[in-house]
Write a protein that holds these residues in place. Structure first.
Motif, PDB file in Angstrom:
ATOM      1  N   LYS A 279      42.558  52.240  46.422  1.00 12.79           N
ATOM      2  CA  LYS A 279      41.607  50.899  46.436  1.00 12.79           C
ATOM      3  C   LYS A 279      40.448  51.247  47.550  1.00 12.79           C
ATOM      4  O   LYS A 279      39.329  51.013  47.246  1.00 12.79           O
ATOM      5  CB  LYS A 279      42.620  49.880  46.960  1.00 12.79           C
ATOM      6  CG  LYS A 279      42.033  48.480  47.129  1.00 12.79           C
ATOM      7  CD  LYS A 279      43.030  47.741  47.293  1.00 12.79           C
ATOM      8  CE  LYS A 279      42.369  45.920  47.170  1.00 12.79           C
ATOM      9  NZ  LYS A 279      41.219  45.989  48.351  1.00 12.79           N
ATOM     10  N   ARG A 280      40.809  51.732  48.733  1.00  9.74           N
ATOM     11  CA  ARG A 280      39.918  51.856  49.603  1.00  9.74           C
ATOM     12  C   ARG A 280      38.796  53.079  48.937  1.00  9.74           C
ATOM     13  O   ARG A 280      37.552  52.872  49.272  1.00  9.74           O
ATOM     14  CB  ARG A 280      40.439  52.398  51.020  1.00  9.74           C
ATOM     15  CG  ARG A 280      39.200  52.544  51.928  1.00  9.74           C
ATOM     16  CD  ARG A 280      39.907  52.923  53.491  1.00  9.74           C
ATOM     17  NE  ARG A 280      38.958  52.822  54.371  1.00  9.74           N
ATOM     18  CZ  ARG A 280      39.348  53.245  55.655  1.00  9.74           C
ATOM     19  NH1 ARG A 280      40.299  53.511  56.146  1.00  9.74           N
ATOM     20  NH2 ARG A 280      38.250  52.917  56.578  1.00  9.74           N
TER      21      ARG A 280
ATOM     22  N   ARG B 129      37.983  53.692  45.878  1.00  8.97           N
ATOM     23  CA  ARG B 129      36.990  53.046  44.737  1.00  8.97           C
ATOM     24  C   ARG B 129      36.100  52.044  45.480  1.00  8.97           C
ATOM     25  O   ARG B 129      34.996  51.975  45.263  1.00  8.97           O
ATOM     26  CB  ARG B 129      37.996  52.186  44.006  1.00  8.97           C
ATOM     27  CG  ARG B 129      38.898  53.109  43.018  1.00  8.97           C
ATOM     28  CD  ARG B 129      39.725  52.206  42.036  1.00  8.97           C
ATOM     29  NE  ARG B 129      40.376  52.943  40.954  1.00  8.97           N
ATOM     30  CZ  ARG B 129      41.163  52.348  40.137  1.00  8.97           C
ATOM     31  NH1 ARG B 129      41.146  51.096  40.033  1.00  8.97           N
ATOM     32  NH2 ARG B 129      41.453  53.286  39.003  1.00  8.97           N
ATOM     33  N   GLU B 130      36.420  51.266  46.828  1.00  9.76           N
ATOM     34  CA  GLU B 130      35.420  50.542  47.352  1.00  9.76           C
ATOM     35  C   GLU B 130      34.446  51.394  48.017  1.00  9.76           C
ATOM     36  O   GLU B 130      33.392  50.989  48.015  1.00  9.76           O
ATOM     37  CB  GLU B 130      36.162  49.613  48.433  1.00  9.76           C
ATOM     38  CG  GLU B 130      37.281  48.576  47.787  1.00  9.76           C
ATOM     39  CD  GLU B 130      38.313  48.015  48.938  1.00  9.76           C
ATOM     40  OE1 GLU B 130      38.111  48.429  49.812  1.00  9.76           O
ATOM     41  OE2 GLU B 130      38.941  47.091  48.606  1.00  9.76           O
ATOM     42  N   ASP B 131      34.916  52.125  48.896  1.00  7.67           N
ATOM     43  CA  ASP B 131      33.907  53.368  49.619  1.00  7.67           C
ATOM     44  C   ASP B 131      33.170  54.106  48.792  1.00  7.67           C
ATOM     45  O   ASP B 131      31.964  54.651  49.009  1.00  7.67           O
ATOM     46  CB  ASP B 131      34.651  53.699  50.714  1.00  7.67           C
ATOM     47  CG  ASP B 131      35.111  52.786  51.529  1.00  7.67           C
ATOM     48  OD1 ASP B 131      34.702  51.825  51.465  1.00  7.67           O
ATOM     49  OD2 ASP B 131      36.176  53.184  52.520  1.00  7.67           O
TER      50      ASP B 131
END
Length: 252
Positions: A178-179, A181-183
């Motif tokens: 998840k992180r 994909r965000e970053d």
């Protein structure tokens, strides 16, 4: 043996070598359930065409050749390595750390190119080395760019630890994805090799499917967590450049 059977046998032998390299004749014969004589013929044929290479040891052990890795990394008209190398070179010069390029294996990634740092203390993986998707920066980046169905299927399997720091809890892996994909870049602290930190980003083709990943890797005493926010965008931008050359269209 018919031509069709010979081709099938050769592919079975090639897959067995890729799975367990470096591997000996007897091990390949057992894995493929082929007679040793047939296995030996296939090995020699695959060597003749440049797909596998023998060791200098006795008994001989076989490994996938770099030629095979480069060919299998092809996407569109150019190989992944050829497209990625100029951008990797720029990234290596700007970071002064080791840059890795990986392409998909069976259920992992295969290292197909490495640009080394001049630092005596450095990250090192041999060409052809395999990286688990959940315990490497390139693997986490590749997973994060994959479909949810692929991720679910992968995390349903056994998550083997390469080091004490490897993530083997599916929940923790999902949080990392998840992180990522965000970053737009992954972080890996000692998950693949103890004392080595890495940041990775996925390479996408024209269909926005992951076809590989690159990473910046180095000793944890140099690539410290306080440098992640600086190095992460660098590997993300490099991956975006390579993906654009592979035909991917990036949106803001």
């Amino acid at each position: 043996m018919s031509v069709t059977n010979s081709v099938v046998s050769a592919f079975r032998v090639l897959e067995a070598v890729a799975e367990a390299q470096p591997v000996g004749l007897s091990e390949v014969a057992r894995a493929t359930e082929l007679p040793k004589s047939t296995t030996q013929r296939c090995l020699l044929t695959l060597q003749d065409v440049g797909w596998i290479r023998p060791s200098d040891t006795t008994p001989v052990r076989w490994s996938i050749s770099y030629h095979a890795m480069a060919v299998c990394g092809k996407d569109s008209k150019e190989s992944l390595r050829e497209v990625a190398l100029p951008v990797m070179s720029e990234l290596q010069l700007s970071t002064t750390e080791t840059i890795h390029l990986c392409a998909p294996g069976r259920n992992d990634l295969v290292l197909i190119e490495r640009l080394d740092t001049a630092h005596p203390l450095r990250a090192f993986l041999p060409l052809g080395a395999r990286a688990r998707l959940h315990s490497s920066a390139t693997g986490l980046a590749f997973l994060a760019a994959s479909t949810d169905e692929f991720i679910d299927a992968y995390l349903d399997g056994e998550l083997v630890a390469d080091t004490p720091e490897s993530m083997t809890d599916p929940g923790l892996v999902r949080e990392a994805l998840k992180r990522t994909r965000e970053d737009g870049f992954s972080r890996n602290t000692g998950g693949l090799s103890t004392g080595i930190n890495s940041l990775g980003a996925a390479l996408l083709n024209a269909r926005h499917q992951p076809v590989g990943a690159i990473s910046i890797s180095g000793p944890s005493i140099r690539i410290t967590p306080d440098r992640f926010d600086a190095l992460g965008p660098m590997v993300r931008e490099a991956a975006a450049q390579i993906s654009t050359r592979l035909g991917a269209v990036h949106t803001p």
